[in-house]
Every structure is written in structure tokens, then in C-alpha cells.
Design a protein around this motif. Sequence first.
Motif, PDB file in Angstrom:
ATOM      1  N   ALA A 112       3.285   4.054  -9.260  1.00  0.00           N
ATOM      2  CA  ALA A 112       3.115   3.063  -8.186  1.00  0.00           C
ATOM      3  C   ALA A 112       2.017   2.071  -8.551  1.00  0.00           C
ATOM      4  O   ALA A 112       2.147   0.862  -8.312  1.00  0.00           O
ATOM      5  N   ALA A 113       0.923   2.581  -9.137  1.00  0.00           N
ATOM      6  CA  ALA A 113      -0.173   1.694  -9.554  1.00  0.00           C
ATOM      7  C   ALA A 113       0.307   0.749 -10.660  1.00  0.00           C
ATOM      8  O   ALA A 113       0.001  -0.452 -10.652  1.00  0.00           O
ATOM      9  N   HIS A 124       0.853  -1.197   0.000  1.00  0.00           N
ATOM     10  CA  HIS A 124       0.000   0.000   0.000  1.00  0.00           C
ATOM     11  C   HIS A 124       0.881   1.237   0.000  1.00  0.00           C
ATOM     12  O   HIS A 124       1.695   1.419   0.917  1.00  0.00           O
ATOM     13  N   VAL A 125       0.730   2.053  -1.017  1.00  0.00           N
ATOM     14  CA  VAL A 125       1.508   3.278  -1.160  1.00  0.00           C
ATOM     15  C   VAL A 125       0.572   4.472  -0.990  1.00  0.00           C
ATOM     16  O   VAL A 125      -0.447   4.576  -1.682  1.00  0.00           O
ATOM     17  N   ALA A 164       1.939   8.530  -8.265  1.00  0.00           N
ATOM     18  CA  ALA A 164       0.776   7.660  -8.018  1.00  0.00           C
ATOM     19  C   ALA A 164       0.556   6.718  -9.208  1.00  0.00           C
ATOM     20  O   ALA A 164       0.322   5.513  -9.030  1.00  0.00           O
ATOM     21  N   VAL A 176      -6.149   4.197  -9.109  1.00  0.00           N
ATOM     22  CA  VAL A 176      -5.659   4.891  -7.915  1.00  0.00           C
ATOM     23  C   VAL A 176      -6.873   5.393  -7.145  1.00  0.00           C
ATOM     24  O   VAL A 176      -7.815   5.910  -7.740  1.00  0.00           O
ATOM     25  N   LEU A 208      -4.107   8.255  -3.141  1.00  0.00           N
ATOM     26  CA  LEU A 208      -3.570   9.574  -3.477  1.00  0.00           C
ATOM     27  C   LEU A 208      -4.449  10.620  -2.798  1.00  0.00           C
ATOM     28  O   LEU A 208      -5.633  10.767  -3.120  1.00  0.00           O
ATOM     29  N   VAL A 257      -2.809   2.035  -4.333  1.00  0.00           N
ATOM     30  CA  VAL A 257      -2.367   3.420  -4.171  1.00  0.00           C
ATOM     31  C   VAL A 257      -3.495   4.299  -3.655  1.00  0.00           C
ATOM     32  O   VAL A 257      -4.592   4.301  -4.216  1.00  0.00           O
TER      33      VAL A 257
END
Length: 224
Positions: free
Chosen positions: A44-45, A10-11, A41, A66, A53, A51
Motif C-alpha cells: 500500500a505504501a 489513507h489505508v 502495508a 508506514v 499499520l 499507511v
Amino acid sequence: AAAQPLKGKHVLITAGPTHEPIDPVRYIANRSSGKQGYAIAAAAAEAGAAVTLISGPVTLRKPDHVDVIDVESARDMLAAVEKALPADVAIFAAAVADWRVANAGEQKIKKQAGAAVPQLALTENPDILSTIAHRTQGRPPLVIGFAAETENVIANAKAKLAKKGCDWILANDVSPATGIMGGDSNTIHLVSADGIDDWPSQSKEDAAAMLIAKIAAAIGKDRP
Ligand code: C5P
């Protein structure tokens, strides 16, 4: 399919400016297009992460796959970040207003002939990066901040790394001549306990991809 080095991670990313109300129709804000945070974002996805955002007011298209949470003020942004935790990585790319108006009006302030000019009293906003990086419980294992500087870029970034308590600082020179503010390219220096990594001048998308590759190497599935 493309490699997904951040699958299962998880970012959390903050991006854009915050708007701090003066009254219901006026605000103070920082200059920020949100482009770099949105590019991170998206990258990362693409790398397979889940993600979140958390975005201040921007005019950008929402990246695919996202979860975008729209906020206005710094205090709203902090609340949204805390609600979105836990995260494996948190990247604070937002240009948060350091101060908000202490005496924001409930109604529009009227301009009246002969009346005194309104006085704005400011009060300090929470520092979202520092708050999260200093958490003793539920601190994301990798906390990344930005340092937009107009001089002494590396020295200021090192000081910021210590003060904010984060793991990496992405430092960039935003003096007006560079055209970085609102522009499409970025020259980043990654400052961490391991030293300084100077990245080439590149598009914000390429900078985002480089950051995601570094994150994947640090925490991801393709860790050596
Ligand atoms: O102190 P300065 O604003 O230069 O620090 C920049 C870093 O701190 C960025 O990562 C920014 O997103 C974060 N920040 C924050 N909350 C604030 C001010 C800055 O998260 N109130």
C-alpha cells in the motif's frame, strides 16, 4: 517513479496476533506471524497511500514509509483502530484472540506445592472488523476482512461477509497440510457481493500486490 494509484488515500491495516494477559508474565494468543498484513502495508505504501499499520506483537521488520502502532491486546487494537480513523480502506489481517482472561492477575500467579491449579475464566473480546464495518458514521468506504478456514472455505467466507458486514473477505485454507500458517505463500479467494475471485497460489508479497491492485481499481486514481 512507480505508479501511485493510492496517492492521497489513507489505508489502515491490522496485523499479527493479540496477546491477552493472564498475569504480568503470561498470556494467551493466536498463532500469527503477521507476514501477510505487513506485506499488504508495504504494498500500500509502495502504491502511494498513507499507511497506518496497527500491529500486535510480531518479530518482523517495520515496513518503510508506514506508520506502525504497536499494541498488545484486542481492546488496545480496537482503540488504536478507532483513533486512526478516518480511512479510505481498512484491512483487518490481524489474528485477534476471540477471548481474554476475565480475571487477569495484577501479580504473577505463584506455583505453590499443594495449592489448587489456577482457573482461567474467559470473556469475549470485541470483534474489531465487525465493530468498524457496522459503524454508521465514519465507516471506511472499503472494509476488508480475512477468513482463515480449515474446511468449507467459500461457504464459511460468504457467511462471514454477511455477519461481519464487510465488503470483501479474503478467504484462505489454513488446514495444517497447506503450510500457510507462518509460511511464505498464500492461496486466496476474494469473496464479495460480485462473486468469488480465485487467486493463484503465490507469495504473500505477490498476494499483497494483487490486493492493492484490486483496491486501486475499486477506489483508486486508476479507476476506469
Ligand atoms: O471470525 P473470524 O476470527 O474468523 O474472522 C476473521 C476476521 O475478523 C479477520 O479479518 C480478523 O482480523 C477479524 N477479527 C477482528 N476482531 C476479532 C476477531 C476477528 O477484527 N475479535
